[in-house]
Scaffold this motif. Sequence first.
Motif, short mmCIF file in Angstrom:
data_model
loop_
_atom_site.label_atom_id
_atom_site.label_comp_id
_atom_site.label_asym_id
_atom_site.label_seq_id
_atom_site.Cartn_x
_atom_site.Cartn_y
_atom_site.Cartn_z
N ALA A 144 -0.51 -8.12 -9.97
CA ALA A 144 0.44 -7.97 -8.86
C ALA A 144 1.47 -6.92 -9.23
O ALA A 144 1.75 -6.68 -10.40
CB ALA A 144 1.12 -9.30 -8.56
N GLY A 145 2.03 -6.32 -8.21
CA GLY A 145 3.08 -5.33 -8.43
C GLY A 145 3.79 -5.05 -7.13
O GLY A 145 3.47 -5.61 -6.08
N VAL A 146 4.77 -4.15 -7.21
CA VAL A 146 5.55 -3.76 -6.04
C VAL A 146 5.66 -2.24 -6.02
O VAL A 146 5.98 -1.62 -7.03
CB VAL A 146 6.96 -4.39 -6.06
CG1 VAL A 146 7.78 -3.93 -4.86
CG2 VAL A 146 6.88 -5.91 -6.10
N VAL A 147 5.38 -1.66 -4.85
CA VAL A 147 5.50 -0.23 -4.63
C VAL A 147 6.67 0.01 -3.69
O VAL A 147 6.78 -0.65 -2.66
CB VAL A 147 4.22 0.35 -3.98
CG1 VAL A 147 4.37 1.83 -3.71
CG2 VAL A 147 3.00 0.08 -4.82
N GLU A 148 7.53 0.95 -4.05
CA GLU A 148 8.59 1.38 -3.15
C GLU A 148 8.11 2.67 -2.49
O GLU A 148 7.67 3.59 -3.17
CB GLU A 148 9.88 1.65 -3.91
CG GLU A 148 11.00 2.15 -3.01
CD GLU A 148 12.21 2.58 -3.81
OE1 GLU A 148 13.10 1.74 -4.02
OE2 GLU A 148 12.24 3.76 -4.24
N ILE A 149 8.19 2.71 -1.17
CA ILE A 149 7.77 3.89 -0.43
C ILE A 149 8.89 4.33 0.49
O ILE A 149 9.48 3.52 1.21
CB ILE A 149 6.48 3.63 0.38
CG1 ILE A 149 5.33 3.29 -0.57
CG2 ILE A 149 6.13 4.83 1.25
CD1 ILE A 149 4.00 3.10 0.08
N ARG A 197 7.06 4.98 -5.57
CA ARG A 197 7.52 4.64 -6.92
C ARG A 197 7.10 3.21 -7.23
O ARG A 197 7.20 2.33 -6.37
CB ARG A 197 9.04 4.77 -6.97
CG ARG A 197 9.63 4.56 -8.35
CD ARG A 197 11.08 4.94 -8.35
NE ARG A 197 11.87 3.93 -7.67
CZ ARG A 197 13.14 3.66 -7.95
NH1 ARG A 197 13.77 4.36 -8.87
NH2 ARG A 197 13.78 2.73 -7.30
N ILE A 198 6.62 2.99 -8.43
CA ILE A 198 6.27 1.64 -8.87
C ILE A 198 7.56 0.92 -9.26
O ILE A 198 8.27 1.37 -10.15
CB ILE A 198 5.29 1.68 -10.07
CG1 ILE A 198 3.97 2.33 -9.67
CG2 ILE A 198 5.08 0.28 -10.63
CD1 ILE A 198 3.17 1.54 -8.66
N MET A 199 7.85 -0.17 -8.57
CA MET A 199 9.03 -0.97 -8.89
C MET A 199 8.68 -2.09 -9.87
O MET A 199 9.46 -2.43 -10.74
CB MET A 199 9.63 -1.56 -7.61
CG MET A 199 10.07 -0.51 -6.61
SD MET A 199 11.30 0.62 -7.27
CE MET A 199 12.70 -0.45 -7.38
N ASP A 242 -1.97 0.45 -11.02
CA ASP A 242 -0.77 0.97 -10.36
C ASP A 242 -1.13 2.09 -9.39
O ASP A 242 -0.63 2.14 -8.26
CB ASP A 242 0.26 1.46 -11.39
CG ASP A 242 1.00 0.33 -12.08
OD1 ASP A 242 0.83 -0.85 -11.69
OD2 ASP A 242 1.74 0.63 -13.04
N ASP A 243 -2.01 3.01 -9.83
CA ASP A 243 -2.46 4.10 -8.95
C ASP A 243 -3.17 3.55 -7.72
O ASP A 243 -2.95 4.01 -6.60
CB ASP A 243 -3.37 5.07 -9.70
CG ASP A 243 -2.63 5.90 -10.74
OD1 ASP A 243 -1.39 5.95 -10.70
OD2 ASP A 243 -3.32 6.50 -11.60
N GLN A 280 11.23 1.21 1.65
CA GLN A 280 10.84 -0.19 1.72
C GLN A 280 9.98 -0.54 0.51
O GLN A 280 9.20 0.28 0.02
CB GLN A 280 10.05 -0.42 3.01
CG GLN A 280 9.69 -1.84 3.29
CD GLN A 280 9.03 -1.99 4.67
OE1 GLN A 280 9.05 -1.08 5.49
NE2 GLN A 280 8.45 -3.14 4.90
N ASP A 281 10.12 -1.78 0.03
CA ASP A 281 9.28 -2.29 -1.06
C ASP A 281 8.10 -3.05 -0.46
O ASP A 281 8.26 -3.81 0.50
CB ASP A 281 10.07 -3.24 -1.96
CG ASP A 281 11.10 -2.52 -2.81
OD1 ASP A 281 11.04 -1.28 -2.88
OD2 ASP A 281 11.96 -3.20 -3.40
N PHE A 282 6.92 -2.85 -1.06
CA PHE A 282 5.69 -3.50 -0.62
C PHE A 282 5.06 -4.23 -1.80
O PHE A 282 4.53 -3.59 -2.71
CB PHE A 282 4.70 -2.47 -0.07
CG PHE A 282 5.19 -1.77 1.17
CD1 PHE A 282 4.94 -2.30 2.43
CD2 PHE A 282 5.93 -0.60 1.07
CE1 PHE A 282 5.40 -1.66 3.56
CE2 PHE A 282 6.38 0.05 2.20
CZ PHE A 282 6.12 -0.49 3.45
#
Length: 135
Positions: free
Chosen positions: A55-60, A71-73, A82-83, A108-110
């Motif tokens: 799991a992770g969070v991407v900021e777009i 950006r990877i949060m 991550d990619d 926004q974070d996803f």
Amino acid sequence: LALLKWRHPNQPECAESGVTVAVTYVYTWAPDALQIYADDPEYPEAARAKSMGAAGVVEINYDRDEINSTRIMVSTNSPELDDAMIKIVSNRLLAEMRAKPRPGTVTQDFPLMFMPSFAASPAQHRARQAAASGP
């Protein structure tokens, strides 16, 4: 995976020994659209080969139908995952943005989760339910 022992007090067949039920439960804070199951073609080969979840969070940062930056949060601790996370979120966000454009720039974070291979996808659940209910 959890094994639960349950005894129904009014059923003689399980009142004494109980019934063991296997329950698969995976906690995720990712929305349904960003829960990527192993049967999804976008599920990364690196995750599929290792049968792992991540799991992770991407900021777009985006404006109408254009992504300005990503950006990877919260990292999955795998550069390949991550990619893949950035690619999946970007593609799904672009499709949504084109369908429902919003004015202005948004950051926004996803959250996204690559579900472990033992977790059945919604399609697999529906197929099992259909098979259990019969023709």
